[in-house]
Motif scaffolding. Structure first.
Motif, PDB file in Angstrom:
ATOM      1  N   GLN A  29      30.521  36.040  37.876  1.00 50.54           N
ATOM      2  CA  GLN A  29      29.861  36.704  38.998  1.00 50.54           C
ATOM      3  C   GLN A  29      30.958  37.068  40.001  1.00 50.54           C
ATOM      4  OE1 GLN A  29      25.735  35.924  40.937  1.00 50.54           O
ATOM      5  NE2 GLN A  29      27.136  34.497  41.894  1.00 50.54           N
ATOM      6  N   ILE A  30      30.829  38.241  40.601  1.00 50.67           N
ATOM      7  CA  ILE A  30      31.885  38.747  41.480  1.00 50.67           C
ATOM      8  C   ILE A  30      31.350  38.943  42.901  1.00 50.67           C
ATOM      9  CG2 ILE A  30      33.551  40.625  41.853  1.00 50.67           C
ATOM     10  CD1 ILE A  30      34.143  39.591  39.179  1.00 50.67           C
ATOM     11  N   ASP A  31      32.009  38.311  43.859  1.00 49.78           N
ATOM     12  CA  ASP A  31      31.710  38.535  45.276  1.00 49.78           C
ATOM     13  C   ASP A  31      32.540  39.734  45.734  1.00 49.78           C
ATOM     14  OD1 ASP A  31      31.799  38.635  48.051  1.00 49.78           O
ATOM     15  OD2 ASP A  31      31.527  36.478  48.248  1.00 49.78           O
ATOM     16  N   ILE A  32      31.888  40.856  45.867  1.00 40.93           N
ATOM     17  CA  ILE A  32      32.609  42.113  46.093  1.00 40.93           C
ATOM     18  C   ILE A  32      33.267  42.146  47.471  1.00 40.93           C
ATOM     19  CG2 ILE A  32      32.231  44.615  46.362  1.00 40.93           C
ATOM     20  CD1 ILE A  32      30.255  44.292  43.949  1.00 40.93           C
ATOM     21  N   LYS A  33      32.620  41.550  48.463  1.00 42.70           N
ATOM     22  CA  LYS A  33      33.204  41.542  49.809  1.00 42.70           C
ATOM     23  C   LYS A  33      34.526  40.760  49.816  1.00 42.70           C
ATOM     24  CE  LYS A  33      31.804  40.661  54.589  1.00 42.70           C
ATOM     25  NZ  LYS A  33      32.594  39.411  54.790  1.00 42.70           N
ATOM     26  N   LEU A  34      34.523  39.606  49.168  1.00 42.20           N
ATOM     27  CA  LEU A  34      35.757  38.806  49.095  1.00 42.20           C
ATOM     28  C   LEU A  34      36.842  39.569  48.329  1.00 42.20           C
ATOM     29  CD1 LEU A  34      37.237  36.100  49.581  1.00 42.20           C
ATOM     30  CD2 LEU A  34      36.296  35.311  47.401  1.00 42.20           C
ATOM     31  N   MET A  35      36.430  40.210  47.236  1.00 42.42           N
ATOM     32  CA  MET A  35      37.367  40.994  46.424  1.00 42.42           C
ATOM     33  C   MET A  35      38.008  42.102  47.264  1.00 42.42           C
ATOM     34  SD  MET A  35      37.418  39.828  43.391  1.00 42.42           S
ATOM     35  CE  MET A  35      37.525  40.083  41.652  1.00 42.42           C
ATOM     36  N   ASP A  36      37.196  42.785  48.048  1.00 42.57           N
ATOM     37  CA  ASP A  36      37.726  43.855  48.901  1.00 42.57           C
ATOM     38  C   ASP A  36      38.679  43.290  49.959  1.00 42.57           C
ATOM     39  OD1 ASP A  36      36.493  45.891  47.538  1.00 42.57           O
ATOM     40  OD2 ASP A  36      34.879  46.224  48.980  1.00 42.57           O
ATOM     41  N   GLU A  40      42.660  44.255  50.452  1.00 40.46           N
ATOM     42  CA  GLU A  40      43.277  44.603  51.742  1.00 40.46           C
ATOM     43  C   GLU A  40      44.559  43.803  51.963  1.00 40.46           C
ATOM     44  OE1 GLU A  40      42.739  46.867  53.956  1.00 40.46           O
ATOM     45  OE2 GLU A  40      40.818  47.671  53.262  1.00 40.46           O
ATOM     46  N   ALA A  41      44.549  42.540  51.554  1.00 40.01           N
ATOM     47  CA  ALA A  41      45.747  41.704  51.715  1.00 40.01           C
ATOM     48  C   ALA A  41      46.903  42.250  50.872  1.00 40.01           C
ATOM     49  CB  ALA A  41      45.426  40.255  51.339  1.00 40.01           C
ATOM     50  N   PHE A  42      46.610  42.672  49.642  1.00 41.46           N
ATOM     51  CA  PHE A  42      47.668  43.279  48.812  1.00 41.46           C
ATOM     52  C   PHE A  42      48.144  44.598  49.433  1.00 41.46           C
ATOM     53  CE2 PHE A  42      45.526  40.849  45.223  1.00 41.46           C
ATOM     54  CZ  PHE A  42      46.535  39.916  45.111  1.00 41.46           C
ATOM     55  N   TYR A  43      47.199  45.341  49.989  1.00 36.31           N
ATOM     56  CA  TYR A  43      47.566  46.619  50.607  1.00 36.31           C
ATOM     57  C   TYR A  43      48.510  46.402  51.792  1.00 36.31           C
ATOM     58  CZ  TYR A  43      47.183  51.259  52.643  1.00 36.31           C
ATOM     59  OH  TYR A  43      47.463  52.491  53.152  1.00 36.31           O
ATOM     60  N   GLU A  44      48.206  45.423  52.617  1.00 40.37           N
ATOM     61  CA  GLU A  44      49.073  45.120  53.760  1.00 40.37           C
ATOM     62  C   GLU A  44      50.503  44.857  53.307  1.00 40.37           C
ATOM     63  OE1 GLU A  44      49.009  45.247  57.109  1.00 40.37           O
ATOM     64  OE2 GLU A  44      47.227  46.390  56.550  1.00 40.37           O
ATOM     65  N   LYS A  45      50.620  44.133  52.183  1.00 43.99           N
ATOM     66  CA  LYS A  45      51.946  43.772  51.687  1.00 43.99           C
ATOM     67  C   LYS A  45      52.691  44.951  51.061  1.00 43.99           C
ATOM     68  CE  LYS A  45      55.247  40.965  50.181  1.00 43.99           C
ATOM     69  NZ  LYS A  45      55.209  39.958  49.130  1.00 43.99           N
ATOM     70  N   ALA A  63      38.050  43.864  38.007  1.00 44.59           N
ATOM     71  CA  ALA A  63      37.381  43.952  39.310  1.00 44.59           C
ATOM     72  C   ALA A  63      38.407  43.999  40.443  1.00 44.59           C
ATOM     73  CB  ALA A  63      36.419  42.773  39.489  1.00 44.59           C
ATOM     74  N   ILE A  64      39.382  43.098  40.440  1.00 47.46           N
ATOM     75  CA  ILE A  64      40.369  43.106  41.526  1.00 47.46           C
ATOM     76  C   ILE A  64      41.225  44.374  41.446  1.00 47.46           C
ATOM     77  CG2 ILE A  64      42.011  41.592  40.272  1.00 47.46           C
ATOM     78  CD1 ILE A  64      41.448  41.763  44.106  1.00 47.46           C
ATOM     79  N   ALA A  65      41.545  44.835  40.245  1.00 50.18           N
ATOM     80  CA  ALA A  65      42.344  46.060  40.120  1.00 50.18           C
ATOM     81  C   ALA A  65      41.586  47.261  40.661  1.00 50.18           C
ATOM     82  CB  ALA A  65      42.733  46.287  38.661  1.00 50.18           C
ATOM     83  N   TYR A  66      40.284  47.303  40.406  1.00 50.46           N
ATOM     84  CA  TYR A  66      39.466  48.384  40.955  1.00 50.46           C
ATOM     85  C   TYR A  66      39.506  48.354  42.480  1.00 50.46           C
ATOM     86  CZ  TYR A  66      35.688  51.711  41.512  1.00 50.46           C
ATOM     87  OH  TYR A  66      34.956  52.816  41.852  1.00 50.46           O
ATOM     88  N   ALA A  67      39.312  47.163  43.031  1.00 49.56           N
ATOM     89  CA  ALA A  67      39.299  47.019  44.492  1.00 49.56           C
ATOM     90  C   ALA A  67      40.644  47.432  45.089  1.00 49.56           C
ATOM     91  CB  ALA A  67      38.963  45.582  44.860  1.00 49.56           C
ATOM     92  N   VAL A  68      41.734  47.043  44.431  1.00 48.24           N
ATOM     93  CA  VAL A  68      43.069  47.362  44.948  1.00 48.24           C
ATOM     94  C   VAL A  68      43.342  48.865  44.818  1.00 48.24           C
ATOM     95  CG1 VAL A  68      45.538  46.964  44.649  1.00 48.24           C
ATOM     96  CG2 VAL A  68      43.952  45.039  44.510  1.00 48.24           C
ATOM     97  N   GLY A  69      42.997  49.440  43.676  1.00 46.12           N
ATOM     98  CA  GLY A  69      43.177  50.881  43.493  1.00 46.12           C
ATOM     99  C   GLY A  69      42.427  51.674  44.552  1.00 46.12           C
ATOM    100  N   ARG A  70      41.286  51.171  44.918  1.00 48.64           N
ATOM    101  CA  ARG A  70      40.459  51.846  45.924  1.00 48.64           C
ATOM    102  C   ARG A  70      41.168  51.903  47.287  1.00 48.64           C
ATOM    103  NH1 ARG A  70      36.703  51.037  49.239  1.00 48.64           N
ATOM    104  NH2 ARG A  70      35.148  52.676  49.388  1.00 48.64           N
ATOM    105  N   VAL A  71      41.718  50.772  47.739  1.00 51.92           N
ATOM    106  CA  VAL A  71      42.357  50.809  49.064  1.00 51.92           C
ATOM    107  C   VAL A  71      43.675  51.595  49.031  1.00 51.92           C
ATOM    108  CG1 VAL A  71      41.250  48.769  50.047  1.00 51.92           C
ATOM    109  CG2 VAL A  71      43.372  48.498  48.776  1.00 51.92           C
ATOM    110  N   MET A  76      43.616  53.190  38.574  1.00 57.73           N
ATOM    111  CA  MET A  76      44.012  51.916  37.972  1.00 57.73           C
ATOM    112  C   MET A  76      43.883  52.048  36.466  1.00 57.73           C
ATOM    113  SD  MET A  76      41.798  49.428  36.621  1.00 57.73           S
ATOM    114  CE  MET A  76      40.080  48.918  36.669  1.00 57.73           C
ATOM    115  N   VAL A  77      44.655  51.240  35.760  1.00 54.07           N
ATOM    116  CA  VAL A  77      44.633  51.265  34.304  1.00 54.07           C
ATOM    117  C   VAL A  77      44.620  49.830  33.816  1.00 54.07           C
ATOM    118  CG1 VAL A  77      47.151  51.375  34.073  1.00 54.07           C
ATOM    119  CG2 VAL A  77      45.734  52.321  32.274  1.00 54.07           C
TER     120      VAL A  77
END
Lengths: 191, 191
Positions: A29-36, A40-45, A63-71, A76-77
């Protein structure tokens, strides 16, 4: 990352054999808000690193790759686990060892989707022995792609993956590093 | 959905045996902007249905399920393909047939993450024979969960899955229905 550590303490379950189950929010199960928030933390870095592609491996990295690609606003691949040992010429492939299932298998990525023009951030939900991650790094080497960073949600800091990948020269960012887990269920994070 | 049909015509590749490859944007490399647009289309259709969970199956359903969960503001959960035929008591399981790999396998979902309190939108990237989707529907029946809809990115309309799932009484929404593919690479959509 504070919110992730708190969530691990609240909902993570420790089982004998250093197993940490976080399947209520991270990899079943994926908590999408936490994933996003993690994205954001990876994006900041890495926002100034010129990254043009996010890479991961199926299934729980997607799921995390999708979220990161989005920001980042980039595609993503994901590498696939191959059912066949006979691999065609149109893919990069690397052999990795699953410690969970005690066997070797191949991971593959189409040559159409990674090249020397790419500047990649590789992300995954977990890092433990690092076998899958080293397979992804090998595929990037084959493609001639630049790897600007390796982003991990939860690293098991008491296993060798994180140390080895850092020693190989890669920039590793783990949002939570579990330093120790005890059989009575206690979890200690690295500062 | 116009943008998806145009993208299929532009980047999809037809291979003998009614194979449609869309791995440059849907299920290997992922175009996140297009995925988010598809998620918005499902939201428009089901926003008043009281949905509290998005469900899919690994691996290629995860990206669209993440995107859909995000616009609905609800968690998503993905069924796993089991490596073992020995399934414990803490999961729902269903046997499905892979026509691609010509074998049966089990899909599983933890009982912790689906119950009679859930009102589910099931999504997947592809619908062809419908075997995987029927497995997901069976798991929802076992859990007592309500299924308010089945959302598909690309349906192969010339295969039986869409017809059967509609006849079972489910509300099926396919964003693109391929009516016909010819060996010279032409693709015709259902109006």
């Amino acid at each position: 990352m504070k919110a992730l550590e708190e969530r691990i303490l609240k909902d993570g379950k420790v089982y004998p054999g250093n197993i940490l189950k976080v399947d209520s929010f991270l990899n079943h199960q994926i908590d999408i808000k936490l994933m996003d928030e993690m994205a954001e933390a990876f994006y900041e870095k890495y926002k100034d690193a010129g990254i043009n592609k996010i890479m991961t491996i199926e299934a729980s990295g997607i799921a995390i790759a999708y979220a990161v690609g989005r920001v980042f606003g980039v595609p993503m691949v994901f590498a696939k686990k191959s059912k066949s040992l006979n691999i065609g010429g149109d893919v990069y492939s690397s052999t990795i060892t699953s410690y969970t299932y005690k066997k070797d298998y191949k991971i593959i990525l189409s040559k159409n989707f990674l090249s020397e023009k790419d500047n990649v951030l590789i992300v995954d939900d977990f890092l433990a022995t690092g076998s899958a991650m080293k397979g992804l790094l090998e595929i990037c080497r084959m493609a001639g792609a630049k790897v600007s960073g390796v982003g991990i949600c939860i690293e098991k800091g008491f296993q060798k993956g994180g140390k080895e990948i850092t020693e190989m020269g890669y920039d590793l960012t783990s949002l939570a590093v579990v330093e120790e887990m005890t059989d009575d269920g206690k979890i200690k994070f690295r500062n």
